[in-house]
Write a protein that holds these residues in place. Structure first.
Motif, PDB file in Angstrom:
ATOM      1  N   GLY A 102       0.814  -1.212   0.000  1.00 27.69           N
ATOM      2  CA  GLY A 102       0.000   0.000   0.000  1.00 27.69           C
ATOM      3  C   GLY A 102       0.846   1.260   0.000  1.00 27.69           C
ATOM      4  N   ILE A 103       1.892   1.272   0.813  1.00 26.07           N
ATOM      5  CA  ILE A 103       2.769   2.446   0.879  1.00 26.07           C
ATOM      6  C   ILE A 103       3.520   2.620  -0.436  1.00 26.07           C
ATOM      7  CG2 ILE A 103       4.791   3.424   2.029  1.00 26.07           C
ATOM      8  CD1 ILE A 103       3.850   2.070   4.592  1.00 26.07           C
ATOM      9  N   GLY A 104       4.024   1.521  -1.007  1.00 26.02           N
ATOM     10  CA  GLY A 104       4.759   1.599  -2.263  1.00 26.02           C
ATOM     11  C   GLY A 104       3.890   2.081  -3.410  1.00 26.02           C
ATOM     12  N   VAL A 105       2.654   1.584  -3.476  1.00 29.50           N
ATOM     13  CA  VAL A 105       1.736   2.016  -4.530  1.00 29.50           C
ATOM     14  C   VAL A 105       1.378   3.488  -4.354  1.00 29.50           C
ATOM     15  CG1 VAL A 105      -0.612   1.716  -5.407  1.00 29.50           C
ATOM     16  CG2 VAL A 105       0.817  -0.282  -4.976  1.00 29.50           C
ATOM     17  N   ASP A 106       1.200   3.924  -3.120  1.00 32.63           N
ATOM     18  CA  ASP A 106       0.907   5.330  -2.851  1.00 32.63           C
ATOM     19  C   ASP A 106       2.058   6.220  -3.331  1.00 32.63           C
ATOM     20  OD1 ASP A 106      -0.618   7.517  -1.528  1.00 32.63           O
ATOM     21  OD2 ASP A 106       1.150   7.584  -0.239  1.00 32.63           O
ATOM     22  N   ASP A 107       3.294   5.816  -3.039  1.00 31.28           N
ATOM     23  CA  ASP A 107       4.455   6.579  -3.511  1.00 31.28           C
ATOM     24  C   ASP A 107       4.508   6.598  -5.040  1.00 31.28           C
ATOM     25  OD1 ASP A 107       5.100   6.956  -0.894  1.00 31.28           O
ATOM     26  OD2 ASP A 107       6.687   5.433  -0.836  1.00 31.28           O
ATOM     27  N   MET A 108       4.122   5.482  -5.658  1.00 29.55           N
ATOM     28  CA  MET A 108       4.134   5.406  -7.112  1.00 29.55           C
ATOM     29  C   MET A 108       3.157   6.409  -7.715  1.00 29.55           C
ATOM     30  SD  MET A 108       2.911   2.245  -9.498  1.00 29.55           S
ATOM     31  CE  MET A 108       1.223   2.521  -8.940  1.00 29.55           C
ATOM     32  N   PHE A 109       1.958   6.500  -7.150  1.00 30.31           N
ATOM     33  CA  PHE A 109       0.970   7.442  -7.653  1.00 30.31           C
ATOM     34  C   PHE A 109       1.442   8.891  -7.487  1.00 30.31           C
ATOM     35  CE2 PHE A 109      -2.429   4.076  -6.943  1.00 30.31           C
ATOM     36  CZ  PHE A 109      -2.580   3.838  -8.293  1.00 30.31           C
ATOM     37  N   ILE A 110       2.116   9.172  -6.386  1.00 29.10           N
ATOM     38  CA  ILE A 110       2.652  10.516  -6.175  1.00 29.10           C
ATOM     39  C   ILE A 110       3.687  10.847  -7.244  1.00 29.10           C
ATOM     40  CG2 ILE A 110       3.987  11.977  -4.608  1.00 29.10           C
ATOM     41  CD1 ILE A 110       2.705  10.498  -2.286  1.00 29.10           C
ATOM     42  N   MET A 111       4.551   9.888  -7.545  1.00 28.59           N
ATOM     43  CA  MET A 111       5.569  10.106  -8.566  1.00 28.59           C
ATOM     44  C   MET A 111       4.939  10.313  -9.940  1.00 28.59           C
ATOM     45  SD  MET A 111       8.615   9.981  -7.169  1.00 28.59           S
ATOM     46  CE  MET A 111       9.722   9.572  -8.501  1.00 28.59           C
ATOM     47  N   GLU A 163       9.845  17.425  -6.807  1.00 30.97           N
ATOM     48  CA  GLU A 163       8.483  17.690  -6.366  1.00 30.97           C
ATOM     49  C   GLU A 163       7.949  16.579  -5.460  1.00 30.97           C
ATOM     50  OE1 GLU A 163       4.855  19.568  -5.890  1.00 30.97           O
ATOM     51  OE2 GLU A 163       6.686  20.354  -6.837  1.00 30.97           O
ATOM     52  N   ALA A 164       8.177  15.329  -5.858  1.00 33.35           N
ATOM     53  CA  ALA A 164       7.527  14.213  -5.162  1.00 33.35           C
ATOM     54  C   ALA A 164       8.367  13.627  -4.040  1.00 33.35           C
ATOM     55  CB  ALA A 164       7.185  13.112  -6.156  1.00 33.35           C
ATOM     56  N   ALA A 165       9.674  13.585  -4.226  1.00 32.45           N
ATOM     57  CA  ALA A 165      10.512  12.865  -3.276  1.00 32.45           C
ATOM     58  C   ALA A 165      10.514  13.506  -1.899  1.00 32.45           C
ATOM     59  CB  ALA A 165      11.937  12.773  -3.803  1.00 32.45           C
ATOM     60  N   LEU A 189      11.988   4.757  -6.251  1.00 32.83           N
ATOM     61  CA  LEU A 189      12.470   5.890  -7.026  1.00 32.83           C
ATOM     62  C   LEU A 189      13.238   5.499  -8.279  1.00 32.83           C
ATOM     63  CD1 LEU A 189      13.533   8.321  -4.169  1.00 32.83           C
ATOM     64  CD2 LEU A 189      11.426   8.341  -5.488  1.00 32.83           C
ATOM     65  N   PRO A 190      14.199   4.541  -8.202  1.00 31.35           N
ATOM     66  CA  PRO A 190      14.941   4.187  -9.420  1.00 31.35           C
ATOM     67  C   PRO A 190      14.064   3.632 -10.529  1.00 31.35           C
ATOM     68  CG  PRO A 190      16.104   3.428  -7.483  1.00 31.35           C
ATOM     69  CD  PRO A 190      14.774   3.866  -7.021  1.00 31.35           C
ATOM     70  N   PHE A 191      13.010   2.894 -10.172  1.00 29.04           N
ATOM     71  CA  PHE A 191      12.178   2.289 -11.196  1.00 29.04           C
ATOM     72  C   PHE A 191      11.324   3.334 -11.913  1.00 29.04           C
ATOM     73  CE2 PHE A 191      12.829  -1.854  -9.126  1.00 29.04           C
ATOM     74  CZ  PHE A 191      13.118  -2.588 -10.251  1.00 29.04           C
TER      75      PHE A 191
END
Length: 410
Positions: free
Chosen positions: A329-338, A361-363, A407-409
């Protein structure tokens, strides 16, 4: 008028992540392959999962320094249960044991036919043997709690046998100085003598003098739980229920293992939603592969974090198996922010500039939320429950590795 600057930290973070974004676009294969290699190396720690597996109910799910444990130590000191002083009723823990309850299919279990079936079960338990390492055969009589150079007896069998042979009555609740109120059930009395009884309980206690003896007990009880149900098919006049000191633990682990596969449904729904949400009919704006790799990055975070802690011999409680869903859930949330930050950049800019702007902006927001999550889980380590400590440590480490893997992906 001098203005108060409140972006002193954010400004430097944005600058650092802006430079990181340019570095990722310039050395893309380094940032792509190094996380994969590192995650694969750390993932080897799963080899030690069975060694670090810790699902003991008392150890993991009771307070470490709870009052009950100190009170039990006091009882152990003043009411020992070893040697000639052993008594099942005086045990300060459940001990190590196997227990049978034989219930008559008729009104009375105190008959010769029922008693013969009870004796056959008793003999089966006493003859049950295991093969310990180095091909050493171990029977119940070498494991049992001993009294006067023999196994601690089920005296109710002697009382019933004597009653059937001599046609004498059994007094209740005390017979020949022995309290039998806890081993005879469904009693009907004539004054203080039993006329009928519905059930008989037999207990088989095992020694717990040292770790080797405990290991033998564990193996014997596991064998008992495997083979004893087959013996019950031969009983025609009684029904038998059985329980051991290992039964609760076996049921707990069994239920947990049956529930864990159900998490695959929640994983599938989360992954399906994440990927379909990034689908577009425009081939340029379609981000299906990015979403897929975002999910993969969450998996790499779990692989890396769990593997690292397993290498460090951190105990793994069964409730920790829920952590990957939280990490997803946390990883997917970060993905959407990116992705949201990427779509706000100018389409005509260079990929390196767009990636740098996205990181800047996102990091920052991802880093701040990650720090608060990690702090919350590390605070949870202060709890006195080892299972909660295990969950918090594994989750905190995984949460801290999610941005590094994501982030790298992206």
């Amino acid at each position: 008028m001098t203005q108060c600057r409140t972006n002193c930290i954010e400004k430097h973070l944005r600058s650092a992540f802006y430079k990181l974004g340019h570095s990722v676009s310039k050395y893309v294969w380094c940032f792509f392959t190094i996380p994969l290699i590192l995650s694969a190396a750390l993932g080897l720690g799963f080899y030690f999962l069975s060694v670090n597996d810790a699902n003991d109910i008392e150890e993991q799910f009771t307070p470490i320094h709870g009052p009950a444990k100190s009170e039990r130590a006091f009882t152990e000191k003043h009411f020992p249960t070893t040697g000639s002083e052993f008594s099942g009723q005086r045990l300060y823990t459940e001990g190590s044991f196997a227990s049978l309850i034989a219930v008559s299919k008729d009104d009375n279990i105190l008959t010769k036919i029922a008693f013969q079936e009870i004796l056959s079960l008793d003999e089966f338990v006493k003859q049950l043997n295991i093969t310990y390492p180095h091909n050493v055969a171990v029977r119940y009589d070498s494991l049992c709690v001993r009294k006067a150079d023999s196994c601690f007896p089920n005296k109710i069998l002697d009382f019933i046998n004597h009653s059937l042979v001599t046609r004498t009555e059994i007094s209740y609740p005390v017979m020949n100085g022995t309290f039998i109120g806890v081993v005879v059930g469904g009693v009907k009395l004539n004054q203080n003598y039993i006329t009928k009884a519905k059930a008989i309980k037999l207990d088989y206690y095992l020694q717990e003098d040292n770790d080797e003896m405990k290991q033998r007990n564990l193996l014997w009880l596991q064998t008992f739980l495997q083979v004893f149900p087959n013996e019950l098919q031969n009983q025609k006049n009684i029904t038998v229920s059985y329980f051991t000191s290992l039964s609760r633990q076996e049921e707990f682990e069994g239920n947990s293992k049956r529930i864990i596969p159900l998490f695959s449904i929640t994983y599938f729904l989360s992954i399906f939603f994440s990927i379909t949400s990034c689908m577009r009919f425009d081939c340029v704006r379609n981000k299906v592969w990015v979403a897929s790799l975002g999910v993969v990055s969450s998996g790499l975070a779990v692989l890396s974090g769990f593997g690292l802690l397993l290498f460090c011999r951190m105990k793994f409680a069964i409730n920790t198996a829920n952590a990957p869903f939280l990490i997803l859930g946390i990883g997917v949330d970060d993905m959407f922010i990116m992705l949201s930050s990427w779509q706000k950049t100018k389409v005509k800019d260079k990929v390196g500039d767009r990636l740098a702007e996205t990181y800047a902006e996102a990091a920052v927001s991802i880093t701040i939320t990650t720090l608060t999550d990690v702090l919350a889980f590390y605070i949870g380590i202060l709890t006195p429950f080892r299972s909660v400590q295990s969950f918090c440590v594994y989750t905190a480490i995984d949460v801290s590795t999610v941005p590094d893997a994501t982030l790298p992906f992206l």
